[in-house]
Enzyme design. Structure first.
Site, short mmCIF file in Angstrom:
data_model
loop_
_atom_site.label_atom_id
_atom_site.label_comp_id
_atom_site.label_asym_id
_atom_site.label_seq_id
_atom_site.Cartn_x
_atom_site.Cartn_y
_atom_site.Cartn_z
N CYS A 115 73.31 32.35 27.55
CA CYS A 115 72.09 31.61 27.20
C CYS A 115 71.76 31.89 25.75
O CYS A 115 72.50 32.60 25.07
CB CYS A 115 70.94 31.98 28.12
SG CYS A 115 70.30 33.59 27.82
N ASP A 122 61.13 41.36 24.75
CA ASP A 122 60.41 40.09 24.93
C ASP A 122 59.21 39.94 23.98
O ASP A 122 58.55 38.90 23.99
CB ASP A 122 59.93 39.95 26.38
CG ASP A 122 61.08 39.71 27.34
OD1 ASP A 122 62.17 39.33 26.87
OD2 ASP A 122 60.90 39.89 28.55
N ARG A 162 74.79 37.80 28.54
CA ARG A 162 74.08 38.17 29.77
C ARG A 162 74.93 38.06 31.05
O ARG A 162 74.68 37.22 31.91
CB ARG A 162 72.79 37.35 29.90
CG ARG A 162 71.89 37.54 28.71
CD ARG A 162 70.61 36.78 28.82
NE ARG A 162 69.66 37.40 29.74
CZ ARG A 162 68.51 36.84 30.08
NH1 ARG A 162 68.19 35.67 29.59
NH2 ARG A 162 67.69 37.44 30.91
N ARG A 215 58.17 27.53 30.30
CA ARG A 215 58.81 28.41 31.28
C ARG A 215 57.99 29.68 31.50
O ARG A 215 58.08 30.29 32.55
CB ARG A 215 60.20 28.82 30.78
CG ARG A 215 61.20 27.70 30.81
CD ARG A 215 62.57 28.23 30.49
NE ARG A 215 62.79 29.47 31.21
CZ ARG A 215 63.56 30.46 30.80
NH1 ARG A 215 64.21 30.36 29.67
NH2 ARG A 215 63.69 31.55 31.52
N LYS A 235 55.19 36.48 34.88
CA LYS A 235 56.36 35.67 35.28
C LYS A 235 57.46 36.57 35.83
O LYS A 235 58.03 36.30 36.88
CB LYS A 235 56.89 34.90 34.06
CG LYS A 235 58.28 34.33 34.27
CD LYS A 235 58.80 33.59 33.06
CE LYS A 235 59.50 34.41 32.02
NZ LYS A 235 60.90 34.79 32.31
N ASN A 236 57.78 37.64 35.10
CA ASN A 236 58.93 38.45 35.48
C ASN A 236 58.66 39.37 36.67
O ASN A 236 59.57 40.07 37.13
CB ASN A 236 59.46 39.24 34.27
CG ASN A 236 60.15 38.30 33.29
OD1 ASN A 236 60.43 37.14 33.62
ND2 ASN A 236 60.41 38.79 32.09
N1 EPU Z 1 73.59 43.46 31.43
C1 EPU Z 1 74.92 43.53 31.65
N2 EPU Z 1 75.38 43.28 32.91
C2 EPU Z 1 74.53 42.96 33.93
C3 EPU Z 1 73.15 42.89 33.69
C4 EPU Z 1 72.69 43.15 32.42
O1 EPU Z 1 75.71 43.82 30.76
O2 EPU Z 1 75.01 42.74 35.05
C5 EPU Z 1 73.06 43.72 30.07
C6 EPU Z 1 72.41 42.49 29.43
O3 EPU Z 1 73.35 41.63 28.86
C7 EPU Z 1 71.47 43.12 28.45
C8 EPU Z 1 71.03 44.40 29.16
O4 EPU Z 1 71.99 44.63 30.17
O5 EPU Z 1 72.15 43.45 27.27
C9 EPU Z 1 69.66 44.39 29.79
O6 EPU Z 1 69.45 43.17 30.45
P1 EPU Z 1 68.65 43.06 31.82
O7 EPU Z 1 69.62 42.91 32.93
O8 EPU Z 1 67.66 44.15 31.91
O9 EPU Z 1 67.92 41.68 31.62
P2 EPU Z 1 67.55 40.68 32.76
O10 EPU Z 1 67.24 41.46 33.98
O11 EPU Z 1 68.53 39.59 32.83
C10 EPU Z 1 64.95 40.73 32.34
C11 EPU Z 1 63.89 39.73 32.00
C12 EPU Z 1 64.08 39.25 30.58
C13 EPU Z 1 63.99 40.46 29.65
C14 EPU Z 1 65.02 41.51 30.05
C15 EPU Z 1 64.94 42.80 29.26
C16 EPU Z 1 63.41 38.76 34.15
C17 EPU Z 1 63.48 37.58 35.04
N3 EPU Z 1 63.96 38.63 32.94
O12 EPU Z 1 66.20 40.05 32.19
O13 EPU Z 1 63.01 38.35 30.29
O14 EPU Z 1 64.23 40.07 28.32
O15 EPU Z 1 64.87 41.85 31.45
O16 EPU Z 1 63.69 43.37 29.40
O17 EPU Z 1 62.84 39.78 34.51
C18 EPU Z 1 61.93 36.55 29.22
O18 EPU Z 1 61.00 36.67 30.03
O19 EPU Z 1 61.85 35.81 28.21
C19 EPU Z 1 63.17 37.28 29.44
C20 EPU Z 1 64.33 36.94 28.86
#
Ligand code: EPU
Length: 424
Positions: free
Chosen positions: A116, A309, A121, A403, A22-23
């Site tokens: 969420c 995850d 996030r 999802r 998915k990701n």
């Molecule tokens: N963060 C910030 N600011 C930003 C972006 C991130 O503070 O602009 C923080 C987040 O709040 C978090 C950390 O950085 O504490 C890391 O978050 P990341 O941005 O890596 O998460 P994401 O890209 O939003 C993806 C996956 C998630 C997975 C996380 C961590 C996708 C679509 N989603 O989310 O997947 O948990 O990386 O590996 O790739 C899931 O599939 O259930 C899921 C939540």
């Protein structure tokens, strides 16, 4: 709405094939917006989230068709650059279209995702990164309005902490920028490697795949290409943990063992029998091993550390151990929503801040109850606990599961689980 019913206490035996990730599918589908022509993506899972991103792509003017697990996306007629709240509110990853829209059309207006179930996030890293490339971003009426008057200019972007989707968004924006962009402290997840491969297939010039420093030399145009989505490592891990929890013997096929270094280590440390070969992982848990399941600590980290995850699923397994373990969540601040539901099944778990202490109650420690799914991975931990519990468990709000897990009921039934859906 539907609920999931599980009669637990049966061993899982057989073979299960994992779907595409998915990701990885989400950023790769967004990347099709970068170049006109027909893109071909293979091994694309059919999930609620992939349907959401396809709805967005259609809203923006592209057309697509699915043939089995292959998607053909024609993004020649990309004309719109705005994504409404109705679509973004159901899936945060909708922000992944910002990078490609800015690169191709010079403008993107996307509803700001709210918080969420797993944490606040924010998307400040995405916005700051775009600004470094010369984009003006304003936040108004709940939307991020991003525009550039001129070509984007390559720059150095240093992330405070590695972010998966921010790294992906910067990659997609920088491939068509003028000059060189260097991403420092970038995330290294395999899904990012998959995106880099797709962009390279399209003609992009990128170095540093799999490392925390990625160099992107902008090119003047890209062309549509064909790319395969990598196997879903989180789905793979979920089935491995499910067999470890319920007992039995199974082979997971179509997977990539090299993408799960931390989980495989932890499972073996806990006493689960694991062996892998290219494309498959076998997991065995006989009654003797189940009785001796050890409590092992985990701390979630960015890749290649233990994935957040798979935190909730591992916690479900640990409730069945004969020891104590500490689980530390360092990525998201609120990712223990499953704890209260696991307790309803008999688990003994105490939380304090970002740590949870699980006191294992042995293989017979859980019994079926009515529980509620709160987010995608929390839901899968409830499924795992229910498979190991005696009696019947009813899990409501299973749209969360849909999802991210393709054909979950069929796949678990194929392993001998007694699981079915009913209307709420
Ligand atoms: N963060 C910030 N600011 C930003 C972006 C991130 O503070 O602009 C923080 C987040 O709040 C978090 C950390 O950085 O504490 C890391 O978050 P990341 O941005 O890596 O998460 P994401 O890209 O939003 C993806 C996956 C998630 C997975 C996380 C961590 C996708 C679509 N989603 O989310 O997947 O948990 O990386 O590996 O790739 C899931 O599939 O259930 C899921 C939540």
């Amino acid at each position: 709405m539907e609920k999931l019913l599980i009669e637990g206490g049966r061993e899982l035996v057989g073979e299960v094939r994992v779907s595409g990730a998915k990701n990885a599918a989400l950023p790769l589908l967004a990347a099709t917006l970068l170049a006109p022509g027909t893109h071909e993506l293979t091994n694309v899972p059919d999930l609620r989230d992939t349907r959401t991103i396809l709805a967005i792509i259609s809203e923006l003017g592209c057309v697509w068709r699915r043939q089995g697990s292959t998607l053909y996306i024609d993004s020649t007629d990309l004309v719109f650059s705005e994504v409404s709240y109705d679509l973004v509110k159901t899936m945060r990853a909708s922000v992944l279209v910002l990078g490609p829209l800015l690169a191709r059309l010079g403008r993107a207006k996307v509803s700001l995702p709210g918080g969420c179930a797993i944490g606040e996030r924010p998307i400040n890293f995405h916005i700051r990164g775009f600004e470094r490339l010369g984009v003006r971003c304003t936040l108004e009426n709940g939307y991020v309005d991003a525009r550039r008057d001129d070509d984007m200019r390559g720059s150095t972007i240093h992330f405070d902490i590695p972010s998966v989707t921010a790294t992906e968004n910067m990659l997609m924006a920088a491939v068509l920028a003028r000059g060189t962009t260097v991403l420092k402290n970038a995330a290294r997840e395999p899904e990012i490697g998959n995106l880099i491969d797709m962009l390279a297939n399209m003609g992009a010039d990128i170095e540093g795949k799999g490392t925390d420093q990625i160099t992107i030399r902008g090119v003047s145009n890209l062309t549509a290409a064909r790319t395969a989505i990598i196997p879903d490592r989180i789905e793979t891990g979920t089935y491995l943990i499910a067999v470890a929890a319920a007992g039995g013997q199974a082979t997971i096929t179509g997977c990539e063992p090299a993408h799960l270094p931390a989980l495989l280590d932890k499972l073996m440390e806990a006493g689960v029998e694991i062996s892998s070969a290219p494309g498959t992982i076998s997991v065995g848990m006989d009654p003797g091993r189940r009785r001796r399941l050890r409590g092992v600590d985990i701390k979630t980290m960015v890749y290649p550390g233990y994935p957040t995850d798979l935190q909730a699923q591992f916690m479900a397994l640990m409730t069945l151990s004969s020891g104590i373990c500490v689980i530390k969540e360092t990525i998201f601040e609120n990712r223990f929503m499953h704890v209260a539901e696991l307790r309803r099944l008999g688990a003994q778990i105490q939380t304090e801040g970002n740590s949870a202490v699980v006191t294992g109650r042995g293989p017979q420690g859980l019994s079926g109850a009515r529980v509620m799914a709160t987010d995608l991975r929390a839901s899968s931990s409830l499924v795992i606990a229910a498979l190991a519990a005696s009696g019947r468990t009813e899990i409501s709000r299973i749209y969360h599961l849909e999802r991210g897990y393709e054909n979950l009921v069929d796949k678990l039934s194929g392993l001998g689980a007694r699981v079915w859906k009913e209307k709420e």
